[in-house]
Design a protein around this motif. Structure first.
Motif, short mmCIF file in Angstrom:
data_model
loop_
_atom_site.label_atom_id
_atom_site.label_comp_id
_atom_site.label_asym_id
_atom_site.label_seq_id
_atom_site.Cartn_x
_atom_site.Cartn_y
_atom_site.Cartn_z
N ASP A 260 0.81 -1.22 0.00
CA ASP A 260 0.00 0.00 0.00
C ASP A 260 0.85 1.27 0.00
OD1 ASP A 260 -2.35 -1.16 -0.45
OD2 ASP A 260 -3.31 -0.62 1.43
N TYR A 261 1.32 1.55 -1.18
CA TYR A 261 2.12 2.75 -1.40
C TYR A 261 1.18 3.92 -1.63
CZ TYR A 261 6.06 -0.41 -1.87
OH TYR A 261 7.02 -1.35 -1.63
N GLY A 262 0.88 4.63 -0.58
CA GLY A 262 0.05 5.81 -0.71
C GLY A 262 0.93 7.05 -0.61
N PRO A 263 0.92 7.65 0.59
CA PRO A 263 1.70 8.87 0.77
C PRO A 263 3.15 8.59 1.14
CG PRO A 263 0.41 8.41 2.72
CD PRO A 263 0.12 7.30 1.76
N CYS A 264 3.67 7.43 0.75
CA CYS A 264 5.03 7.05 1.10
C CYS A 264 6.04 7.99 0.44
CB CYS A 264 5.30 5.63 0.64
SG CYS A 264 5.19 5.46 -1.15
N ALA A 265 7.24 8.02 0.99
CA ALA A 265 8.28 8.87 0.41
C ALA A 265 9.64 8.46 0.94
CB ALA A 265 8.03 10.33 0.73
N PHE A 266 10.66 8.74 0.16
CA PHE A 266 12.04 8.63 0.61
C PHE A 266 12.50 10.03 1.03
CE2 PHE A 266 11.51 4.91 -1.92
CZ PHE A 266 12.43 3.98 -1.47
N MET A 267 13.19 10.09 2.16
CA MET A 267 13.69 11.39 2.62
C MET A 267 14.77 11.91 1.71
SD MET A 267 14.50 11.46 6.58
CE MET A 267 14.71 9.77 7.04
N ASP A 268 14.83 13.19 1.56
CA ASP A 268 16.02 13.82 0.99
C ASP A 268 16.97 14.09 2.16
OD1 ASP A 268 15.25 13.96 -1.85
OD2 ASP A 268 13.67 15.28 -1.14
N ASP A 269 16.92 15.29 2.76
CA ASP A 269 17.80 15.53 3.91
C ASP A 269 17.22 14.82 5.13
OD1 ASP A 269 15.74 17.68 3.74
OD2 ASP A 269 16.61 18.24 5.67
N GLY A 273 12.30 12.83 12.56
CA GLY A 273 10.87 13.11 12.69
C GLY A 273 10.18 13.37 11.37
N ARG A 274 10.87 13.08 10.27
CA ARG A 274 10.30 13.43 8.96
C ARG A 274 8.97 12.73 8.71
NH1 ARG A 274 12.41 17.06 7.56
NH2 ARG A 274 14.29 16.61 6.40
N VAL A 275 8.01 13.52 8.24
CA VAL A 275 6.66 13.05 7.87
C VAL A 275 6.33 13.70 6.54
CG1 VAL A 275 4.20 13.18 8.46
CG2 VAL A 275 5.89 12.99 10.28
N PHE A 276 5.74 12.98 5.63
CA PHE A 276 5.32 13.58 4.36
C PHE A 276 3.81 13.60 4.19
CE2 PHE A 276 9.71 12.50 3.41
CZ PHE A 276 10.13 13.62 2.71
N SER A 277 3.14 12.58 4.76
CA SER A 277 1.72 12.42 4.48
C SER A 277 0.90 13.62 4.96
CB SER A 277 1.20 11.16 5.17
OG SER A 277 -0.20 11.13 5.08
N GLU A 365 21.46 17.41 12.18
CA GLU A 365 21.88 18.77 12.50
C GLU A 365 22.36 19.50 11.24
OE1 GLU A 365 24.70 18.90 15.72
OE2 GLU A 365 24.95 21.08 15.46
N GLY A 366 23.08 18.77 10.40
CA GLY A 366 23.66 19.39 9.21
C GLY A 366 22.78 19.26 7.97
N ARG A 367 21.55 18.74 8.15
CA ARG A 367 20.59 18.57 7.04
C ARG A 367 21.23 17.89 5.83
NH1 ARG A 367 19.83 23.69 8.82
NH2 ARG A 367 20.60 24.68 6.92
N ALA A 368 22.00 16.85 6.10
CA ALA A 368 22.67 16.12 5.02
C ALA A 368 21.67 15.22 4.29
CB ALA A 368 23.80 15.28 5.59
N ASP A 369 21.80 15.14 3.00
CA ASP A 369 20.93 14.27 2.20
C ASP A 369 21.26 12.81 2.52
OD1 ASP A 369 19.06 14.19 -0.36
OD2 ASP A 369 20.53 12.56 -0.50
N PHE A 370 20.24 12.04 2.89
CA PHE A 370 20.43 10.67 3.38
C PHE A 370 21.13 9.79 2.33
CE2 PHE A 370 19.15 6.33 4.41
CZ PHE A 370 19.28 6.29 5.79
N THR A 371 20.53 9.69 1.16
CA THR A 371 21.04 8.78 0.12
C THR A 371 22.40 9.25 -0.40
OG1 THR A 371 18.76 8.32 -0.45
CG2 THR A 371 20.43 7.64 -2.04
#
Ligand code: AMP
Ligand code: MG
Length: 491
Positions: A260-269, A273-277, A365-371
């Motif tokens: 059930d891929y609805g409001p799913c997302a991969f984080m950038d930075d 606590g990241r939430v997209f939905s 803290e440094g808002r580094a992009d995860f991937t």
């Protein structure tokens, strides 16, 4: 070329109260978006036949292939923690099951196939955006090595679907190890329908966990195995910066696939606590909450299985509680396995978890992009003076340096040479993920009738651990004005 699908429909042989048998509702004008050639072949289907008008008619729900026994499954569930006694396939129809080239039974389901008795207020349809999103993200997850439902095809319907405005309608053909959910158990448990629970338990053991059958208490062995699979699954999500977005109990698969891929997302930075939905206003399904939510969902499953586990209620409760309580350790071990690989650590040492957490804190803290950050780590050697590709991803590059010193110290305990470590790290840190802004871009082009960006994105995501120069633009984090902050379930 005729389309033949060698169906053998085990779910349709379960008691009638498990589903409603009904056919998809035909659409005006089926149009091809994509057929997944590799998956078609794996299912023993001819991809070319699927793309013919006859195949399109099947994929749109306008024609039923021989042997199909279409049905909508009933289930219940906790949505955002609130109990809903009856849900069910409100816009999906299971056509039937086939055995794939690995000998695994797979459901073939049309999502967006029209109204069913479980549609409630919904129209039974899907629009192009969520269909493309599920196609892209589920196939990316597959290529990333994560257990997941898959996308066999996507077609347009030639009919509008009314959401914020009139959007083009579409149907996704979803393939799953099964569509049995925690919510399927909850539906029957809430009704105290012990016969149905017994039949469902037996069904799931036979289909997904045959090793549990000879156990002294098969239902307990089933629970243990489901918990172990979920622990590994969530750890894999965490290692990719993946946020499911709607981990309701009806969206947790007994087979252990991401579903059930609805409001799913991969984080950038990175931020824990990241939430997209757009509908997850309390952050219940935030990135870092996912393991706890999994335990919560598994506790619901355990409750449903009590009577199957043991006739003595106290014994059953003790055993089920122990099983659920094992999740944190199972998860922590799976998480460590994932992050050790990401950091290029072959050996297991005390403090590896802290080392990974230390990096994550600095990334937040440094808002580094995860991937991008983990992929950049793969290029680093012994010389800290050449850490630019990683440290430059931090708003404050010095944040990286303190961690890099700890990491290099830890690497001295490893046997492997630098090149071997870097190669291994590239197999554990993908260059590509379906970045939100690229997914949105592909959808917007698709809505305008141009599927070229979708095709290009899919080609890059099919080999996410490779990094061919022709797709280099697709791995770049979004510029500030490109960042997607919210996703929608699209229902
Ligand atoms: P989801 O959030 O996609 O997991 O869906 C939750 C429930 O709502 C399930 O029972 C779905 O079948 C149902 N549902 C979602 N969208 C629609 C729709 N457009 N029409 C009918 N039912 C829907
Ligand atoms: Mg669902």
């Amino acid at each position: 070329m005729t389309l033949t699908i060698p169906f053998d429909n085990s779910y349709a042989r379960l008691p009638e109260r498990f589903y409603t048998k009904l056919a998809p509702t035909p659409v005006a004008e089926p149009g091809l978006i994509a057929v997944n050639e590799g998956l078609a072949r794996q299912l023993g289907l001819d991809p070319e036949a699927l793309a013919t008008p006859e195949g399109l008619a099947v994929l749109a729900g306008n024609a039923l292939p021989g042997g199909a026994d279409p049905l909508a499954q009933v289930y219940a569930g906790h949505q955002f923690g609130g109990w809903v006694p009856q849900l069910g396939d409100g816009r999906a129809i299971l056509l039937g099951e086939v055995t794939d080239s690995d000998g695994i039974r797979r459901d073939i389901q049309l999502k967006g196939a029209g109204r069913t008795p479980y549609s409630r207020m919904g129209d039974g349809r899907a629009w192009l955006g969520p269909v493309m999103r599920e196609y892209i993200v589920s196939e990316a997850m597959y290529a990333l090595g994560v257990p997941t439902t898959r996308a066999l095809a996507a077609v347009t319907t030639g009919e509008p679907v009314f959401r914020e405005g009139a959007m083009p309608g579409a149907v996704l053909t979803r393939v799953a190890a099964s569509h049995v959910r925690v919510g399927t158990f909850q539906y029957f448990a809430a009704r105290r329908d012990m016969d149905a629970l017994g039949a469902l338990t037996e069904y799931v053991i036979e289909r997904h966990y045959p090793d549990a059958a000879p156990a002294e208490r098969p239902a307990q062995a089933l629970l243990d195995a489901v918990i172990a699979r979920q622990a590994r699954l969530i750890a894999q999500w965490m290692g990719l910066g993946f946020i499911h977005g709607v981990m309701n109990t009806d969206n947790m698969s007994l087979a252990g696939e991401t579903i059930d891929y609805g409001p799913c997302a991969f984080m950038d930075d990175y931020h824990p606590g990241r939430v997209f939905s757009s509908i997850d206003q309390m952050g219940r399904y935030a990135y870092a909450n996912q393991p706890q939510i999994a335990v919560w969902n598994l506790a619901q499953l355990a409750t449903c299985l009590l009577e199957q586990i043991d006739d003595d209620r106290e014994t059953a409760i003790d055993l089920a509680t122990e099983a659920v309580n094992r999740f944190p350790d199972l998860y922590q071990n799976a998480w460590l396995t994932v992050f050790r690989a990401k950091l290029g650590l072959e050996r297991e040492a005390e403090g590896d978890g802290d080392l990974a957490q230390n990096l994550l804190s600095r990334m937040a803290e440094g808002r580094a992009d995860f991937t991008a950050l983990f992929r950049a780590l793969c290029t680093l050697g012994e010389d800290a003076a050449e850490d630019g590709p990683a440290r430059d991803l931090f708003a404050e590059p010095a944040l990286f340096d303190g961690w890099a010193a700890l990491w290099r110290e830890r690497l001295t305990q490893e046997q492997r040479g630098t090149t071997a470590r870097q190669d291994a790290m590239r197999a554990a840190n993908s260059a590509h993920i379906p970045r939100n802004h690229r997914v949105e871009e592909a959808i917007q082009a698709g809505v305008a009738g141009d599927y070229a960006p979708f095709g290009r994105l899919m080609a890059a995501l099919a080999r996410p651990y490779e990094d061919p120069p022709e797709y280099a633009d697709l791995k770049i984090p979004p510029r500030p004005e490109e960042v997607v902050r919210q996703t929608f379930c699209g229902t």
